[in-house]
Enzyme design. Structure first.
Site, PDB file in Angstrom:
ATOM      1  N   ASN A  38     -11.321   7.011   3.736  1.00  0.00           N
ATOM      2  CA  ASN A  38     -11.802   7.991   4.713  1.00  0.00           C
ATOM      3  C   ASN A  38     -13.170   8.562   4.356  1.00  0.00           C
ATOM      4  O   ASN A  38     -13.467   9.718   4.657  1.00  0.00           O
ATOM      5  CB  ASN A  38     -10.774   9.118   4.869  1.00  0.00           C
ATOM      6  CG  ASN A  38      -9.429   8.601   5.322  1.00  0.00           C
ATOM      7  OD1 ASN A  38      -9.304   8.045   6.413  1.00  0.00           O
ATOM      8  ND2 ASN A  38      -8.417   8.736   4.478  1.00  0.00           N
ATOM      9  N   ASP A  75       0.844  -1.195   0.000  1.00  0.00           N
ATOM     10  CA  ASP A  75       0.000   0.000   0.000  1.00  0.00           C
ATOM     11  C   ASP A  75       0.880   1.246   0.000  1.00  0.00           C
ATOM     12  O   ASP A  75       1.708   1.436   0.895  1.00  0.00           O
ATOM     13  CB  ASP A  75      -0.896  -0.018   1.242  1.00  0.00           C
ATOM     14  CG  ASP A  75      -1.825   1.177   1.303  1.00  0.00           C
ATOM     15  OD1 ASP A  75      -2.952   1.064   0.778  1.00  0.00           O
ATOM     16  OD2 ASP A  75      -1.436   2.213   1.876  1.00  0.00           O
ATOM     17  N   TYR A  79       2.914   9.688   0.095  1.00  0.00           N
ATOM     18  CA  TYR A  79       3.930   9.021   0.912  1.00  0.00           C
ATOM     19  C   TYR A  79       5.331   9.137   0.321  1.00  0.00           C
ATOM     20  O   TYR A  79       6.320   8.908   1.031  1.00  0.00           O
ATOM     21  CB  TYR A  79       3.621   7.528   1.059  1.00  0.00           C
ATOM     22  CG  TYR A  79       2.306   7.178   1.673  1.00  0.00           C
ATOM     23  CD1 TYR A  79       1.556   8.092   2.400  1.00  0.00           C
ATOM     24  CD2 TYR A  79       1.786   5.884   1.525  1.00  0.00           C
ATOM     25  CE1 TYR A  79       0.340   7.741   2.951  1.00  0.00           C
ATOM     26  CE2 TYR A  79       0.577   5.527   2.079  1.00  0.00           C
ATOM     27  CZ  TYR A  79      -0.151   6.453   2.784  1.00  0.00           C
ATOM     28  OH  TYR A  79      -1.357   6.093   3.321  1.00  0.00           O
TER      29      TYR A  79
END
EC number: 1.1.1.285
Length: 318
Positions: A163, A48, A53
């Site tokens: 989310n 993931d 990131y």
């Protein structure tokens, strides 16, 4: 999702039940590359990542190296998830953002592409801290139509969201031509997401749990999961670690889960969640743990933005 370890495949689109997370603070390409190679050796097949990131490139390098070394037969042996960042959550920026992700990964497709947050920011805003002027209204329909185009082009084998509250997920499902395959959300014993899980089960959306151990050590995480007296007692009685009990609990909910460790021993420990189960009494004890969301995402709340309170962001569901 089918049962099994890191390589177990999901019924609908082949997502392994256990994935390795790669969110880190600050660019760390070489440690990430080495950790992914170790994880592949340990049995992980689901990785993931996200544009935010900055770990896509080392994951791609590790995947290519694993193929060259024979650790895996081909790219197809891996399941790669990446995510659309908020500053690219605009109709005309979704496809270019995915193409950049694929360039970073040096891959022709991702297995799963997710909208990272139901949030849009001005293009080019990738790094915190964000200011009140960075936030703009999130056009869910426009963004999702662009995500659907990514799927139609074969650049994303499956698409989904992260989310999303029950309310936002219901809104998306009301107009989506291609329904989201996944809603990746925080799930752990102190934030069990019962209402959202029921909705996702009803609508055929797979929950993928992030921060199943509470994300202790991050700037927003908490030790409330790993320090739980209930979980410690259960772990001691079963001869397991608290982490294994947490991960097994998430696994038993039917969720996919994303867990992060760059320590090889812990990587293997985190896979050791099959071949045993929690008792009904233990499940009931975990169900009784007081609930509090850990990742509240205050950074997206602004008096001058679309979400002026946490209730706005989470639709009163925290």
């Amino acid at each position: 999702m089918s049962d099994g370890g890191a390589g177990a495949k999901g019924a609908g689109f082949g997502m392994p039940r256990v994935g390795m997370g790669t969110a880190v603070q600050g660019p760390r390409p070489e440690p990430i590359r080495r950790a992914v190679l170790k994880a592949i050796e340990a049995g992980y097949r689901h990785f993931d990542t996200a544009a935010h990131y900055e770990t896509e490139a080392p994951i791609g390098e590790a995947a290519a190296e694993a193929v060259r070394s024979g650790a895996i037969a081909s790219r197809a042996d891996l399941f790669i998830t990446s995510k659309l960042w908020c500053s690219d959550a605009h109709r005309d920026r979704v496809l270019p953002a995915l193409r950049q992700t694929l360039w970073n990964l040096q891959m022709e497709y991702v297995d799963l592409y997710l909208v990272h947050w139901p949030v849009s920011m001005k293009p080019g805003r990738y790094k915190a801290p964000f200011t009140a002027d960075d936030f703009v209204p999130f056009d869910m329909r426009a963004v999702w139509e662009a995500m659907e185009e990514c799927h139609r082009l074969g650049l994303a084998k499956a698409i989904g969201v992260c989310n999303f509250s029950c309310k936002k997920l219901d809104t998306l499902l009301s107009f989506a031509t291609i329904p989201p395959a996944v809603n990746q959300v925080e799930v752990n014993p102190v934030w069990q997401q019962r209402k959202l899980r029921e909705l996702c089960r009803e609508k055929g959306v797979q929950i993928c749990a992030y921060s199943p151990l509470g994300a202790s050590g991050t700037h927003w995480g908490s030790d409330s999961v790993m320090a739980s007296a209930v979980l410690r007692d259960i772990a001691q009685s079963k001869g397991k670690t608290v982490a294994q009990v947490c991960l097994r609990w998430v696994y038993e909910q039917g969720d996919c889960l994303i867990v992060k460790s760059f320590d090889e021993a812990r990587m293997r420990e985190n896979l050791d969640i099959v071949g045993w189960e929690l008792t009904e009494e233990e499940r009931q004890r975990i169900a009784g743990i007081p609930q509090r969301k850990i990742n509240r995402a205050l950074r997206f709340v602004s008096d001058h933005g679309p979400y002026k309170s946490l209730d706005d962001l989470w639709d009163g569901e925290i």
